[in-house]
Design a protein around this motif. Structure first.
Motif, PDB file in Angstrom:
ATOM      1  N   UNK A 148      19.974  -3.473  -4.051  1.00 22.25           N
ATOM      2  CA  UNK A 148      20.418  -2.276  -4.256  1.00 22.25           C
ATOM      3  C   UNK A 148      20.645  -1.738  -5.595  1.00 22.25           C
ATOM      4  N   UNK A 149      19.775  -2.173  -6.512  1.00 16.56           N
ATOM      5  CA  UNK A 149      19.864  -1.492  -8.006  1.00 16.56           C
ATOM      6  C   UNK A 149      19.711  -0.183  -7.927  1.00 16.56           C
ATOM      7  N   UNK A 150      19.854   0.500  -9.122  1.00 18.60           N
ATOM      8  CA  UNK A 150      19.530   2.063  -9.349  1.00 18.60           C
ATOM      9  C   UNK A 150      18.139   2.361  -9.471  1.00 18.60           C
ATOM     10  N   UNK A 151      17.899   3.450  -9.015  1.00 17.51           N
ATOM     11  CA  UNK A 151      16.589   3.755  -9.141  1.00 17.51           C
ATOM     12  C   UNK A 151      15.881   3.871 -10.603  1.00 17.51           C
ATOM     13  N   UNK A 152      14.740   3.135 -10.872  1.00 17.03           N
ATOM     14  CA  UNK A 152      14.094   3.288 -12.129  1.00 17.03           C
ATOM     15  C   UNK A 152      12.876   3.913 -12.551  1.00 17.03           C
ATOM     16  N   UNK A 153      12.174   4.241 -11.428  1.00 15.72           N
ATOM     17  CA  UNK A 153      10.860   4.585 -11.448  1.00 15.72           C
ATOM     18  C   UNK A 153       9.858   4.040 -12.281  1.00 15.72           C
ATOM     19  N   UNK A 154       9.994   2.737 -12.652  1.00 12.85           N
ATOM     20  CA  UNK A 154       9.083   1.912 -13.429  1.00 12.85           C
ATOM     21  C   UNK A 154       8.855   0.635 -12.736  1.00 12.85           C
ATOM     22  N   UNK A 155       8.117   0.925 -11.719  1.00 13.32           N
ATOM     23  CA  UNK A 155       7.849  -0.283 -10.799  1.00 13.32           C
ATOM     24  C   UNK A 155       6.139  -0.306 -10.874  1.00 13.32           C
ATOM     25  N   UNK A 156       5.564  -1.607 -10.633  1.00 13.46           N
ATOM     26  CA  UNK A 156       4.333  -1.965 -10.732  1.00 13.46           C
ATOM     27  C   UNK A 156       3.752  -2.236  -9.314  1.00 13.46           C
ATOM     28  N   UNK A 157       2.475  -1.940  -9.178  1.00 12.88           N
ATOM     29  CA  UNK A 157       1.684  -1.667  -8.142  1.00 12.88           C
ATOM     30  C   UNK A 157       0.634  -2.698  -7.953  1.00 12.88           C
ATOM     31  N   UNK A 158       0.114  -3.253  -7.006  1.00 16.18           N
ATOM     32  CA  UNK A 158      -0.965  -4.169  -6.936  1.00 16.18           C
ATOM     33  C   UNK A 158      -1.501  -4.040  -5.502  1.00 16.18           C
ATOM     34  N   UNK A 159      -2.863  -3.808  -5.599  1.00 16.32           N
ATOM     35  CA  UNK A 159      -3.689  -3.659  -4.254  1.00 16.32           C
ATOM     36  C   UNK A 159      -3.973  -4.959  -3.772  1.00 16.32           C
ATOM     37  N   UNK A 160      -4.246  -6.025  -4.544  1.00 17.04           N
ATOM     38  CA  UNK A 160      -4.262  -7.407  -4.045  1.00 17.04           C
ATOM     39  C   UNK A 160      -3.276  -8.224  -4.495  1.00 17.04           C
ATOM     40  N   UNK A 161      -2.600  -9.040  -3.618  1.00 15.58           N
ATOM     41  CA  UNK A 161      -1.371  -9.860  -3.970  1.00 15.58           C
ATOM     42  C   UNK A 161      -0.167  -9.011  -4.238  1.00 15.58           C
ATOM     43  N   UNK A 162       0.449  -9.444  -5.031  1.00 17.38           N
ATOM     44  CA  UNK A 162       1.715  -8.823  -5.450  1.00 17.38           C
ATOM     45  C   UNK A 162       1.660  -8.694  -7.110  1.00 17.38           C
ATOM     46  N   UNK A 163       2.267  -7.787  -7.838  1.00 20.25           N
ATOM     47  CA  UNK A 163       2.292  -7.607  -9.273  1.00 20.25           C
ATOM     48  C   UNK A 163       2.981  -8.795  -9.863  1.00 20.25           C
ATOM     49  N   UNK A 164       1.984  -9.321 -11.023  1.00 25.07           N
ATOM     50  CA  UNK A 164       2.266 -10.306 -11.738  1.00 25.07           C
ATOM     51  C   UNK A 164       3.666 -10.528 -12.034  1.00 25.07           C
ATOM     52  N   UNK A 165       4.302 -11.748 -11.836  1.00 25.62           N
ATOM     53  CA  UNK A 165       5.633 -12.174 -12.142  1.00 25.62           C
ATOM     54  C   UNK A 165       6.696 -11.151 -11.671  1.00 25.62           C
ATOM     55  N   UNK A 166       6.767 -10.821 -10.676  1.00 21.67           N
ATOM     56  CA  UNK A 166       7.334  -9.895  -9.600  1.00 21.67           C
ATOM     57  C   UNK A 166       8.413 -10.784  -8.864  1.00 21.67           C
ATOM     58  N   UNK A 167       9.658 -10.231  -9.013  1.00 20.92           N
ATOM     59  CA  UNK A 167      10.761 -10.901  -7.825  1.00 20.92           C
ATOM     60  C   UNK A 167      11.216  -9.798  -7.035  1.00 20.92           C
TER      61      UNK A 167
END
Length: 84
Positions: free
Chosen positions: A36-55
């Motif tokens: 429920x965190x605030x909007x950052x606009x700084x997210x990463x995308x990955x077409x394969x799998x998930x963005x590296x080191x993401x939680x």
């Protein structure tokens, strides 16, 4: 953790395969752990799998990505993992 998610991941793959095989125009959004965190606009995308080191990713960033993907035909017929 992957053992606990085994059945959910199998179901997800079956659902994605069904959508892709039925001639639909789709974009599958695969967010990491929602917060429920605030909007950052700084997210990463990955077409394969998930963005590296993401939680996690704030729900507001997921909503932002969905609106962006709806306007951009390059996301048609793709499955995108997103995370901050």
């Amino acid at each position: 953790m992957m053992g606990m998610l085994k059945n959910a991941l199998i179901d997800h793959r079956a659902s994605a395969d069904w959508i892709a095989s039925h001639g639909l125009i789709y974009t599958i959004v695969r967010p990491m752990g929602l917060t429920n965190g605030a909007f950052t606009g700084k997210y990463r995308e990955a077409a394969e799998g998930v963005p590296e080191k993401s939680k996690t990713i704030p729900r507001a960033d997921v909503a932002h990505f969905i609106l962006k993907a709806l306007k951009d035909p390059s996301y048609e017929n793709t499955s995108i993992g997103i995370a901050t």
